[in-house]
Design a protein around this motif. Structure first.
Motif, PDB file in Angstrom:
ATOM      1  N   PRO A 114       0.831  -1.204   0.000  1.00 35.17           N
ATOM      2  CA  PRO A 114       0.000   0.000   0.000  1.00 35.17           C
ATOM      3  C   PRO A 114       0.867   1.256   0.000  1.00 35.17           C
ATOM      4  O   PRO A 114       1.776   1.398   0.814  1.00 35.17           O
ATOM      5  N   LEU A 115       0.595   2.137  -0.931  1.00 33.57           N
ATOM      6  CA  LEU A 115       1.321   3.395  -1.075  1.00 33.57           C
ATOM      7  C   LEU A 115       0.319   4.499  -0.740  1.00 33.57           C
ATOM      8  O   LEU A 115      -0.507   4.884  -1.566  1.00 33.57           O
ATOM      9  N   THR A 116       0.368   4.983   0.489  1.00 29.47           N
ATOM     10  CA  THR A 116      -0.720   5.816   0.998  1.00 29.47           C
ATOM     11  C   THR A 116      -0.394   7.303   0.927  1.00 29.47           C
ATOM     12  O   THR A 116       0.725   7.729   1.204  1.00 29.47           O
ATOM     13  N   VAL A 117      -1.408   8.076   0.565  1.00 25.39           N
ATOM     14  CA  VAL A 117      -1.344   9.538   0.553  1.00 25.39           C
ATOM     15  C   VAL A 117      -2.571  10.037   1.305  1.00 25.39           C
ATOM     16  O   VAL A 117      -3.694   9.721   0.928  1.00 25.39           O
ATOM     17  N   PRO A 118      -2.383  10.823   2.369  1.00 28.07           N
ATOM     18  CA  PRO A 118      -3.541  11.237   3.166  1.00 28.07           C
ATOM     19  C   PRO A 118      -4.390  12.283   2.456  1.00 28.07           C
ATOM     20  O   PRO A 118      -3.871  13.157   1.753  1.00 28.07           O
ATOM     21  N   VAL A 119      -5.711  12.173   2.651  1.00 28.07           N
ATOM     22  CA  VAL A 119      -6.557  13.319   2.321  1.00 28.07           C
ATOM     23  C   VAL A 119      -6.351  14.348   3.422  1.00 28.07           C
ATOM     24  O   VAL A 119      -6.063  13.995   4.572  1.00 28.07           O
ATOM     25  N   GLU A 120      -6.471  15.592   3.069  1.00 31.47           N
ATOM     26  CA  GLU A 120      -6.180  16.674   4.011  1.00 31.47           C
ATOM     27  C   GLU A 120      -7.364  17.619   4.088  1.00 31.47           C
ATOM     28  O   GLU A 120      -8.054  17.852   3.081  1.00 31.47           O
ATOM     29  N   GLU A 121      -7.574  18.189   5.261  1.00 25.20           N
ATOM     30  CA  GLU A 121      -8.674  19.112   5.434  1.00 25.20           C
ATOM     31  C   GLU A 121      -8.223  20.530   5.106  1.00 25.20           C
ATOM     32  O   GLU A 121      -7.254  21.043   5.657  1.00 25.20           O
ATOM     33  N   GLY A 122      -8.945  21.163   4.184  1.00 24.47           N
ATOM     34  CA  GLY A 122      -8.667  22.545   3.814  1.00 24.47           C
ATOM     35  C   GLY A 122      -9.882  23.411   4.031  1.00 24.47           C
ATOM     36  O   GLY A 122     -10.892  22.974   4.591  1.00 24.47           O
ATOM     37  N   PRO A 123      -9.841  24.648   3.579  1.00 23.39           N
ATOM     38  CA  PRO A 123     -10.964  25.577   3.778  1.00 23.39           C
ATOM     39  C   PRO A 123     -12.273  25.069   3.183  1.00 23.39           C
ATOM     40  O   PRO A 123     -13.354  25.361   3.703  1.00 23.39           O
ATOM     41  N   ASP A 124     -12.185  24.288   2.103  1.00 17.10           N
ATOM     42  CA  ASP A 124     -13.384  23.807   1.427  1.00 17.10           C
ATOM     43  C   ASP A 124     -13.710  22.355   1.761  1.00 17.10           C
ATOM     44  O   ASP A 124     -14.540  21.736   1.100  1.00 17.10           O
ATOM     45  N   GLY A 125     -13.046  21.800   2.762  1.00 18.00           N
ATOM     46  CA  GLY A 125     -13.322  20.416   3.142  1.00 18.00           C
ATOM     47  C   GLY A 125     -12.141  19.506   2.857  1.00 18.00           C
ATOM     48  O   GLY A 125     -11.012  19.947   2.677  1.00 18.00           O
ATOM     49  N   TRP A 126     -12.434  18.214   2.821  1.00 13.09           N
ATOM     50  CA  TRP A 126     -11.392  17.221   2.607  1.00 13.09           C
ATOM     51  C   TRP A 126     -10.983  17.176   1.137  1.00 13.09           C
ATOM     52  O   TRP A 126     -11.819  17.232   0.236  1.00 13.09           O
ATOM     53  N   GLY A 127      -9.685  17.037   0.901  1.00 12.01           N
ATOM     54  CA  GLY A 127      -9.181  16.922  -0.456  1.00 12.01           C
ATOM     55  C   GLY A 127      -7.812  16.278  -0.440  1.00 12.01           C
ATOM     56  O   GLY A 127      -7.304  15.867   0.605  1.00 12.01           O
ATOM     57  N   PHE A 128      -7.200  16.184  -1.597  1.00 10.04           N
ATOM     58  CA  PHE A 128      -5.869  15.587  -1.669  1.00 10.04           C
ATOM     59  C   PHE A 128      -4.923  16.519  -2.397  1.00 10.04           C
ATOM     60  O   PHE A 128      -5.328  17.340  -3.210  1.00 10.04           O
ATOM     61  N   ASP A 129      -3.657  16.389  -2.069  1.00 12.68           N
ATOM     62  CA  ASP A 129      -2.595  17.184  -2.665  1.00 12.68           C
ATOM     63  C   ASP A 129      -2.093  16.436  -3.910  1.00 12.68           C
ATOM     64  O   ASP A 129      -1.472  15.376  -3.796  1.00 12.68           O
ATOM     65  N   GLN A 130      -2.368  16.994  -5.084  1.00 14.41           N
ATOM     66  CA  GLN A 130      -1.998  16.318  -6.318  1.00 14.41           C
ATOM     67  C   GLN A 130      -0.488  16.123  -6.416  1.00 14.41           C
ATOM     68  O   GLN A 130      -0.016  15.091  -6.910  1.00 14.41           O
ATOM     69  N   ALA A 131       0.276  17.079  -5.917  1.00 10.88           N
ATOM     70  CA  ALA A 131       1.743  16.948  -5.980  1.00 10.88           C
ATOM     71  C   ALA A 131       2.213  15.757  -5.152  1.00 10.88           C
ATOM     72  O   ALA A 131       3.155  15.044  -5.541  1.00 10.88           O
ATOM     73  N   ARG A 132       1.577  15.534  -3.999  1.00 10.50           N
ATOM     74  CA  ARG A 132       1.947  14.381  -3.181  1.00 10.50           C
ATOM     75  C   ARG A 132       1.574  13.076  -3.885  1.00 10.50           C
ATOM     76  O   ARG A 132       2.292  12.075  -3.765  1.00 10.50           O
ATOM     77  N   MET A 133       0.459  13.083  -4.603  1.00 17.75           N
ATOM     78  CA  MET A 133       0.093  11.893  -5.374  1.00 17.75           C
ATOM     79  C   MET A 133       1.141  11.612  -6.448  1.00 17.75           C
ATOM     80  O   MET A 133       1.559  10.463  -6.651  1.00 17.75           O
TER      81      MET A 133
ATOM     82  N   CYS B  71     -16.647  18.157  12.540  1.00 13.95           N
ATOM     83  CA  CYS B  71     -16.986  17.252  11.446  1.00 13.95           C
ATOM     84  C   CYS B  71     -17.390  18.057  10.225  1.00 13.95           C
ATOM     85  O   CYS B  71     -18.229  18.968  10.329  1.00 13.95           O
ATOM     86  N   ARG B  72     -16.795  17.745   9.088  1.00 21.07           N
ATOM     87  CA  ARG B  72     -17.247  18.295   7.819  1.00 21.07           C
ATOM     88  C   ARG B  72     -18.517  17.544   7.408  1.00 21.07           C
ATOM     89  O   ARG B  72     -18.524  16.317   7.355  1.00 21.07           O
ATOM     90  N   THR B  73     -19.594  18.267   7.130  1.00 20.68           N
ATOM     91  CA  THR B  73     -20.850  17.613   6.755  1.00 20.68           C
ATOM     92  C   THR B  73     -20.620  16.735   5.526  1.00 20.68           C
ATOM     93  O   THR B  73     -20.145  17.226   4.492  1.00 20.68           O
ATOM     94  N   PRO B  74     -20.933  15.445   5.603  1.00 20.53           N
ATOM     95  CA  PRO B  74     -20.657  14.541   4.477  1.00 20.53           C
ATOM     96  C   PRO B  74     -21.420  14.954   3.222  1.00 20.53           C
ATOM     97  O   PRO B  74     -22.593  15.320   3.285  1.00 20.53           O
ATOM     98  N   GLU B  75     -20.740  14.890   2.085  1.00 19.89           N
ATOM     99  CA  GLU B  75     -21.370  15.163   0.794  1.00 19.89           C
ATOM    100  C   GLU B  75     -22.046  13.916   0.242  1.00 19.89           C
ATOM    101  O   GLU B  75     -22.844  13.999  -0.693  1.00 19.89           O
ATOM    102  N   ALA B  76     -21.705  12.774   0.811  1.00 20.94           N
ATOM    103  CA  ALA B  76     -22.310  11.490   0.433  1.00 20.94           C
ATOM    104  C   ALA B  76     -22.193  10.557   1.632  1.00 20.94           C
ATOM    105  O   ALA B  76     -21.507  10.863   2.609  1.00 20.94           O
ATOM    106  N   THR B  77     -22.872   9.444   1.546  1.00 18.53           N
ATOM    107  CA  THR B  77     -22.863   8.357   2.536  1.00 18.53           C
ATOM    108  C   THR B  77     -23.721   8.698   3.754  1.00 18.53           C
ATOM    109  O   THR B  77     -24.278   9.792   3.878  1.00 18.53           O
ATOM    110  N   PHE B  78     -23.782   7.742   4.662  1.00 19.14           N
ATOM    111  CA  PHE B  78     -24.447   7.920   5.957  1.00 19.14           C
ATOM    112  C   PHE B  78     -23.418   7.839   7.080  1.00 19.14           C
ATOM    113  O   PHE B  78     -23.728   7.455   8.204  1.00 19.14           O
ATOM    114  N   LEU B  79     -22.185   8.216   6.756  1.00 23.37           N
ATOM    115  CA  LEU B  79     -21.069   8.087   7.683  1.00 23.37           C
ATOM    116  C   LEU B  79     -20.446   9.461   7.941  1.00 23.37           C
ATOM    117  O   LEU B  79     -20.236  10.238   7.002  1.00 23.37           O
ATOM    118  N   ALA B  80     -20.151   9.744   9.198  1.00 20.97           N
ATOM    119  CA  ALA B  80     -19.551  11.025   9.580  1.00 20.97           C
ATOM    120  C   ALA B  80     -18.191  10.766  10.233  1.00 20.97           C
ATOM    121  O   ALA B  80     -18.076   9.925  11.127  1.00 20.97           O
TER     122      ALA B  80
END
Length: 398
Positions: free
Chosen positions: A141-160, A322-331
């Motif tokens: 597994p080659l893991t890259v964390p999602v990160e919390e920013g001003p607009d919610g959770w996202g990923f750093d493309q450069a880290r990917m 908690c960032r309000t989920p945009e999908a799922t029933f999981l917080a």
């Protein structure tokens, strides 16, 4: 138990009945515990699914005619039509293959498309079985964390980009994408997915796209199938889905893999049958009914989930973010400011009698977090949040 599946009935799920269930979510919770951990909703089975199972049970339960899935099997056309209706993208129906669950489909794909020591790029926090599957078959597994920013959770493309190019961990062969994302509930935007697609083409990666939560996307957000980004991407994407989340069918054991790459599809077909196992006729009937006749039930469920996610945002105990989920029933609850241990789950289990999913089970990026399942009645969610709040107030000496 009542067979009323009206919107009012979904709002009035009975705790006494739930406590008597023998599924993993409630049977393992213990007396007096509110169970909010595993990703099963508490709502009754959709009438269309129940009726389909009863019809099949009254008919033929012998060997089915569709063990040869070279033309997409019994659900290829159903999946293609539903994807087109819901997302405006029509995948080739003959490329569909059936597995017992998402994890088995992922394992089969990795076995035929990668070699031991190859690396699989994925975001963390990640659902525990995924990393387990990757490691158990000798991939890395080659893991890259999602990160919390001003607009919610996202990923750093450069880290990917950097991770995919890191030869020290092993040759990166696969991007494993979970969209909508579990546990954060994030629905990735087109620009984010297109950036990943460019990386995939540059690095010549296979994509395994877990889209099992797609039907649970809350408006105004929209799910975009990764394979819809263009023919080149579709030709290297394996899309995984099932009814286990949107229709609460985890115990039915039926998932679908839409295998775009011809070489991967042929390799899977060469090993079909006893090696990978086969789904049963009842499982196929249940998923077919969900995808062809379950949308009214799902719309009612989504209305309850939307109210619950908004109520959750209003009622979170002080100190939990908690960032309000945009999908799922999981917080995905951030408890790091509470002064609890790295895993807050035991605190809420022991002090609040609320069973949540351990954050560290999703990897090191989950330390200080827990995952809460709000796929239940508003009354049970309210009691869950009240218990958590009371336990924290006592902990603070209030």
């Amino acid at each position: 138990m009542s067979t009323d599946i009206s919107p009012a009935a979904l709002d009035a799920v009975d705790l006494r009945h739930l406590a008597q269930r023998d599924g993993e979510k409630w049977a393992t919770a213990g007396e007096g515990m509110l169970s909010s951990w595993v990703a099963d909703m508490d709502f009754p089975v959709a009438p269309a699914i129940r009726e389909a199972l009863m019809r099949r049970a009254d008919g033929d339960l012998g060997y089915p005619t569709w063990f040869d899935e070279s033309q997409g099997g019994p659900l290829g056309e159903v999946f293609a039509a539903r994807t087109h209706r819901k997302h405006g993208h029509r995948p080739e129906p003959t490329h569909a293959r059936l597995f017992t669950d998402i994890n088995q489909a992922m394992l089969a794909t990795l076995q035929v498309a990668t070699d031991p020591g190859d690396a699989v790029l994925l975001h963390t926090p990640a659902c525990p079985p995924f990393v387990d599957v990757i490691e158990k078959i000798g991939r890395r597994p080659l893991t890259v964390p999602v990160e919390e920013g001003p607009d919610g959770w996202g990923f750093d493309q450069a880290r990917m980009e950097h991770a995919a190019a890191d030869g020290d961990i092993g040759r990166c062969r696969v991007l494993f994408l979970v969209n909508p994302h579990n546990p954060t509930g994030r629905v990735f935007r087109r620009d984010e997915l297109e950036a990943l697609a460019e990386l995939v083409l540059r690095r010549d990666l296979l994509v395994i796209s877990d889209e099992v939560h797609a039907d649970l996307t809350h408006a105004p957000h929209r799910h975009l199938p990764f394979a819809s980004l263009g023919p080149e991407i579709a030709a290297r994407t394996v899309t995984l889905t099932s009814g286990s989340k949107a229709f609460n069918l985890a115990g039915i054991r039926c998932a679908l893999a839409h295998i775009g790459p011809r070489a991967v599809r042929e390799a899977v077909d060469a090993r079909r049958g006893l090696l990978f196992g086969q789904v049963g006729v009842l499982a196929v009937e249940a998923l077919k009914a969900a995808w062809t006749a379950g949308d009214d039930w799902l719309a009612d469920v989504m209305a309850v989930l939307d109210r619950n996610r908004r109520r959750l945002a209003e009622r979170l105990p002080r100190g939990i973010r908690c960032r309000t989920p945009e999908a799922t029933f999981l917080a995905w609850l951030d408890c790091r400011s509470l002064g609890l241990d790295a895993d807050p789950m035991p605190f809420f289990r022991d002090r609040a009698k609320v069973l949540l999913f351990s954050g560290p089970a999703f990897g090191a990026d989950g330390e200080g977090f827990v995952r809460l399942n709000f796929g239940t009645s508003p009354q049970i969610l309210e009691e869950t949040l009240t218990r958590m709040d009371t336990a924290l107030r006592r902990h603070r000496g209030e």
